[in-house]
Enzyme design. Structure first.
Site, PDB file in Angstrom:
ATOM      1  CB  ALA A  31      -0.945  -0.004   1.191  1.00  0.00           C
ATOM      2  CB  THR A  32       4.227   2.133   1.240  1.00  0.00           C
ATOM      3  OG1 THR A  32       3.922   1.822   2.600  1.00  0.00           O
ATOM      4  CG2 THR A  32       5.153   3.329   1.174  1.00  0.00           C
ATOM      5  CD  GLN A  51      -5.523  -1.090   8.893  1.00  0.00           C
ATOM      6  OE1 GLN A  51      -6.139  -2.032   9.397  1.00  0.00           O
ATOM      7  NE2 GLN A  51      -4.207  -0.997   8.973  1.00  0.00           N
ATOM      8  CB  ALA A  69      -1.389  -9.308   0.370  1.00  0.00           C
ATOM      9  CG  HIS A  70       1.104  -6.645   5.310  1.00  0.00           C
ATOM     10  ND1 HIS A  70       1.244  -6.228   6.603  1.00  0.00           N
ATOM     11  CD2 HIS A  70       1.280  -5.545   4.537  1.00  0.00           C
ATOM     12  CE1 HIS A  70       1.522  -4.925   6.616  1.00  0.00           C
ATOM     13  NE2 HIS A  70       1.541  -4.489   5.372  1.00  0.00           N
ATOM     14  CB  CYS A  97       5.620   6.681  24.849  1.00  0.00           C
ATOM     15  SG  CYS A  97       4.710   7.973  25.671  1.00  0.00           S
TER      16      CYS A  97
HETATM   17  C1  LIG Z   1      -3.872   2.702   6.251  1.00  0.00           C
HETATM   18  C2  LIG Z   1      -2.568   2.144   5.790  1.00  0.00           C
HETATM   19  N1  LIG Z   1      -2.037   2.562   4.639  1.00  0.00           N
HETATM   20  C3  LIG Z   1      -0.871   2.091   4.187  1.00  0.00           C
HETATM   21  C4  LIG Z   1      -0.144   1.160   4.888  1.00  0.00           C
HETATM   22  C5  LIG Z   1       1.160   0.674   4.339  1.00  0.00           C
HETATM   23  O1  LIG Z   1       0.988  -0.570   3.740  1.00  0.00           O
HETATM   24  P1  LIG Z   1       2.228  -1.475   3.293  1.00  0.00           P
HETATM   25  O2  LIG Z   1       2.790  -2.014   4.554  1.00  0.00           O
HETATM   26  O3  LIG Z   1       1.633  -2.507   2.436  1.00  0.00           O
HETATM   27  O4  LIG Z   1       3.177  -0.604   2.553  1.00  0.00           O
HETATM   28  C6  LIG Z   1      -0.659   0.695   6.106  1.00  0.00           C
HETATM   29  C7  LIG Z   1       0.073  -0.283   6.934  1.00  0.00           C
HETATM   30  O5  LIG Z   1       1.039   0.025   7.608  1.00  0.00           O
HETATM   31  C8  LIG Z   1      -1.895   1.206   6.567  1.00  0.00           C
HETATM   32  O6  LIG Z   1      -2.412   0.801   7.718  1.00  0.00           O
END
Ligand SMILES: Cc1ncc(COP(=O)(O)O)c(C=O)c1O
Lengths: 396, 126
Positions: A83-84, A191, A212-213, A338
């Site tokens: 997703a990044t 999510q 996927a993860h 923290c």
């Molecule tokens: C809302 C959201 N967007 C993007 C990401 C990033 O996804 P990925 O780990 O597949 O790059 C995450 C997870 O860390 C996420 O929770």
């Protein structure tokens, strides 16, 4: 042993209640993936012999599963590394390809860093970004978002569910107003998919990121939905190479990963309907237990507009880092930074107007496919014990 | 960070002649520590109350142990012993400050008590 039990049995260590961070791979997903590492190792770009076209077919089957999960067409799915990358490709790709239409994009204060930092980088490079705040319940007001739109706005990016507080925004309403103004809408749906209904047409979404993860698939593979009709989204690639994925995401495809994403998407579609009420009930059980046992506990963000598997609370009179460090037998996340030593609230809690990170701990609970009532009771009990202990330690 | 879960010297004594109390920080600022000390025959024992991050809790646990062992207290030694990140050094310093004021307050109270003690000669009839 049925697959569910097999998966449970392999989950060692502290009780895992951090399913927003990542999920274990479902054994059924793993089984689907395994042949694609060894005997079926072909490159889908090589169409003239069996190994190649077999791999190509597997990729296309997965593409169809991902599309079906979100109500899209298979040809609208681009595979990525997660997703990044999907968020980067969506935002950069659209802004790069639509320079003549405008230089303005709009997003929301509680987005994931993969969206906010991408927007921040574009701003450094001369684009204009408006970050819309959220209300105290964590939801963005569509009116407020609409007010940020200008004739030069190309794209709006609003997540389908927040990864920290689980809050679900009025996305369909936002989609309608974007469509009416001729502005594209991207949604980080990481999510939400498989947990709450997410359909790109119902939501009027033009681009959507998944990974996927977070849905019982492997790490390092995801997808971007790119609408091809009404409207057709103009996109530019952000890396160059061999022209795979219609040139939008060149690079040899991660066939086992993509097969895993497809299998995870198929399971999510089949099981989400039954899973959501079960998770919502367990989440309710956790919240009831914590409220009954402890004073000074409150939910962060709207409880009604929330993922069924999320609970995010602040607990007065306890330090977040001390609490997380004490909970060695429970895997949950702290809502503040923290642990990194600064004691500052996360950008999401800050956006909700929480200024009390110094005197309250926040905890994110993420329930999932293998969470049981016993685990919920155990976690509630352990949190209660540690909060009481730390409060006693501080009482003067 | 096993010390975060340790309760051995967590506690408080009612303030009195034989007890020295030292505070540092403030709850509203995110870290508060109170250390108390008293004599035990030849030695000194210490208890603490603490609100704050795990570094603060672990420092309070360690410093009260060192007081009982009669060790000299130095924030730098706390940081190295607990392997604290450098941005937590000020927390260790805060705990050492609280301990030092507790010990100073104990000595101060003892001096006052000594000076109030009726002197031998003053009991002689005048
Ligand atoms: C809302 C959201 N967007 C993007 C990401 C990033 O996804 P990925 O780990 O597949 O790059 C995450 C997870 O860390 C996420 O929770």
């Amino acid at each position: 042993m049925p697959p569910q039990e097999a998966a449970r049995a392999t989950m060692a260590g502290p009780v895992y209640m951090d399913y927003h961070a990542t999920t274990p791979v479902d054994p059924r997903v793993l089984e689907a993936m395994l042949p694609w590492f060894t005997e079926r190792f072909g490159n889908p770009a090589n169409r003239h012999y069996q190994q190649g076209w077999e791999a190509g077919e597997a990729v296309e089957k997965a593409r169809a599963e991902v599309a079906r999960l979100i109500g899209a067409q298979a040809r609208e799915i681009v595979f990525t590394s997660g997703a990044t990358e999907s968020n980067n490709l969506a935002i950069r790709g659209v802004m790069l390809a639509n320079r003549e239409r405008g230089e303005h994009l709009v997003t929301v204060a509680t987005e994931h860093k993969a969206v906010l930092d991408t927007c921040g980088r574009l701003e450094e490079d001369g684009w204009q970004v408006t970050v819309v705040p959220v209300a105290a319940d964590g939801r963005v007001d569509p009116e407020r978002l609409a007010a940020a739109l200008t004739p030069r706005t190309v794209l709006v990016s609003v997540m389908a569910a927040n990864n920290e507080i689980g809050v679900v925004p009025p996305l369909a309403e936002i989609g309608r107003l974007c469509r009416a103004r001729g502005v594209l809408l991207h949604s980080d749906a990481v999510q939400a998919v498989g947990k709450v209904p997410f359909d790109v047409d119902a939501m009027h979404v033009d681009l959507a990121s998944v990974t996927a993860h977070k849905m019982y698939g492997p790490k390092g593979v995801g997808a971007l939905y790119v609408r091809r009709q009404k409207p057709r989204v103009a996109m530019a690639p952000i890396v160059d190479g061999g022209g795979q994925e219609r040139g939008l995401r060149p690079g040899t495809l991660n066939v086992p990963g993509i097969v895993g994403l497809g299998a995870a998407a198929a399971l999510a579609r089949d099981e989400a309907v039954a899973e959501a009420p079960r998770l919502a009930e367990l989440r309710g059980r956790l919240w009831t237990a914590l409220q009954a046992a402890l004073e000074g506990v409150r939910v962060n963000g709207s409880l009604d507009h929330r993922l069924p598997n999320n609970l995010h609370v602040s607990i007065d009179g306890v330090d977040g880092d001390a609490l997380i460090t004490s909970l060695t037998d429970v895997a949950v996340s702290s809502g503040s930074a923290c642990a990194s030593g600064r004691g500052e609230p996360s950008h999401v809690l800050s956006a909700l107007g929480h200024g009390d990170a110094r005197t309250a701990a926040s905890l994110r609970f993420g329930l999932g496919r293998w969470t049981t009532a016993e685990e919920v009771d155990f976690v509630a009990q352990r949190v209660t014990e540690e909060v009481r202990r730390l409060r006693a330690m501080a009482a003067v | 960070m096993a010390r975060v879960r340790e309760m051995a010297r967590v506690g408080a004594w009612p303030p009195g002649a034989g007890v020295g109390t030292g505070d540092a920080g403030a709850m509203a600022e995110g870290t508060f520590v109170r250390i108390q000390v008293r004599r035990t025959g030849e030695g000194v024992e210490a208890v603490y109350k603490v609100f704050g991050c795990s570094a603060a809790i672990a420092s309070a646990s360690l410093v009260t142990e060192w007081i009982a062992e009669g060790r000299t207290l130095a924030a730098a030694d706390v940081v190295t012993t607990l392997d604290l990140p450098l941005d937590r050094a000020h927390v260790a310093a805060m705990v050492v400050n609280a301990a030092e004021s507790a010990l100073a307050s104990l000595r101060g109270r003892e001096l006052i008590a000594d000076s109030r003690e009726p002197r031998a000669e003053s009991r002689e009839p005048t």
